[in-house]
Write an enzyme that holds these catalytic residues in place. Structure first.
Site, short mmCIF file in Angstrom:
data_model
loop_
_atom_site.label_atom_id
_atom_site.label_comp_id
_atom_site.label_asym_id
_atom_site.label_seq_id
_atom_site.Cartn_x
_atom_site.Cartn_y
_atom_site.Cartn_z
N HIS A 49 0.84 -1.19 0.00
CA HIS A 49 0.00 0.00 0.00
C HIS A 49 0.88 1.25 0.00
CE1 HIS A 49 0.52 -0.92 4.39
NE2 HIS A 49 0.94 0.33 4.34
C1 T46 Z 1 2.80 0.72 7.02
C2 T46 Z 1 3.62 -0.50 7.24
C3 T46 Z 1 5.09 -0.20 7.40
C4 T46 Z 1 -4.44 -1.13 13.49
O1 T46 Z 1 -5.54 -1.44 13.99
N1 T46 Z 1 -3.80 -0.04 13.93
C5 T46 Z 1 -2.58 0.33 13.43
O2 T46 Z 1 -2.02 1.35 13.87
C6 T46 Z 1 -2.00 -0.47 12.39
C7 T46 Z 1 -0.67 -0.07 11.78
C8 T46 Z 1 -2.67 -1.58 11.97
N2 T46 Z 1 -3.87 -1.92 12.52
C9 T46 Z 1 -4.53 -3.15 12.09
C10 T46 Z 1 -5.04 -3.14 10.65
C11 T46 Z 1 -4.90 -4.58 10.23
O3 T46 Z 1 -6.05 -5.29 10.61
O4 T46 Z 1 -3.58 -4.22 12.16
C12 T46 Z 1 -3.73 -5.11 11.07
C13 T46 Z 1 -2.43 -5.25 10.29
O5 T46 Z 1 -2.14 -4.00 9.64
P1 T46 Z 1 -1.62 -3.91 8.15
O6 T46 Z 1 -2.13 -5.05 7.36
O7 T46 Z 1 -1.90 -2.54 7.63
O8 T46 Z 1 -0.04 -4.09 8.37
P2 T46 Z 1 1.13 -3.90 7.31
O9 T46 Z 1 2.31 -4.56 7.89
O10 T46 Z 1 0.72 -4.32 5.95
O11 T46 Z 1 1.39 -2.31 7.25
C14 T46 Z 1 1.79 -1.60 8.39
C15 T46 Z 1 1.02 -0.26 8.49
O12 T46 Z 1 -0.37 -0.53 8.45
C16 T46 Z 1 1.36 0.69 7.37
O13 T46 Z 1 0.89 1.97 7.68
O14 T46 Z 1 3.26 1.68 6.39
O15 T46 Z 1 3.19 -1.32 8.34
#
Ligand code: T46
Length: 131
Positions: A49
């Site tokens: 993303h």
């Molecule tokens: C990024 C990279 C480096 C939350 O509820 N609160 C939060 O602050 C975050 C970051 C995530 N979440 C929830 C949303 C999803 O259900 O945790 C789950 C995993 O998040 P996500 O799939 O977005 O994780 P990554 O590793 O793909 O991305 C994250 C950050 O979301 C993003 O901003 O830049 O790490």
């Protein structure tokens, strides 16, 4: 390089090292949120993303992982593998993280609270945003 690496000053003493992050002192934005990713399973690739407005600093406080960064024109692979190095990701940058070592703890300092609407999760939409 697409994103800047910030070198944090290592303090501490003969017992250990210590790094302090201070809002708008050694971070270039107000800090609203800190999260960390750990226990990532072997072979997992995450991210996929870009963010519309969010600014972040990603620090591998333990071990390492790789970042694939893409600004629509150039692509970089970066390995932030030191707890005193922060990867500053700001602006429209597509990111993917992979090759997490089993003991990797990736800490991220962010300029905004979590907001699902700030995410661009489709690569074609990301490229259109850049036009
Ligand atoms: C990024 C990279 C480096 C939350 O509820 N609160 C939060 O602050 C975050 C970051 C995530 N979440 C929830 C949303 C999803 O259900 O945790 C789950 C995993 O998040 P996500 O799939 O977005 O994780 P990554 O590793 O793909 O991305 C994250 C950050 O979301 C993003 O901003 O830049 O790490």
């Amino acid at each position: 390089m697409i994103c800047k690496l910030i070198d944090f000053k290592i303090m501490g003493d003969e017992r250990s090292s210590l790094i302090a992050l201070e809002e708008n002192n050694n971070t270039p934005f107000d800090i609203k949120r800190v999260y960390y990713i750990f226990g990532t399973k072997s072979g997992v690739r995450r991210g996929f993303h870009a963010h519309k407005d969010l600014k972040q600093i990603a620090i591998c406080v333990s071990a390492s992982c790789k970042f694939h960064l893409d600004d629509g024109k150039n692509k970089n692979e970066i390995l932030p593998d030191s707890p005193n190095q922060g990867l500053l990701i700001e602006g429209l940058i597509w990111r993917e993280m992979y090759d997490f070592s089993p003991d990797c703890v990736l800490m991220v300092v962010a300029s905004e609270y979590y907001d699902n609407d700030d995410y661009i999760k489709d690569y074609e939409t990301f490229l259109k945003e850049l036009e």
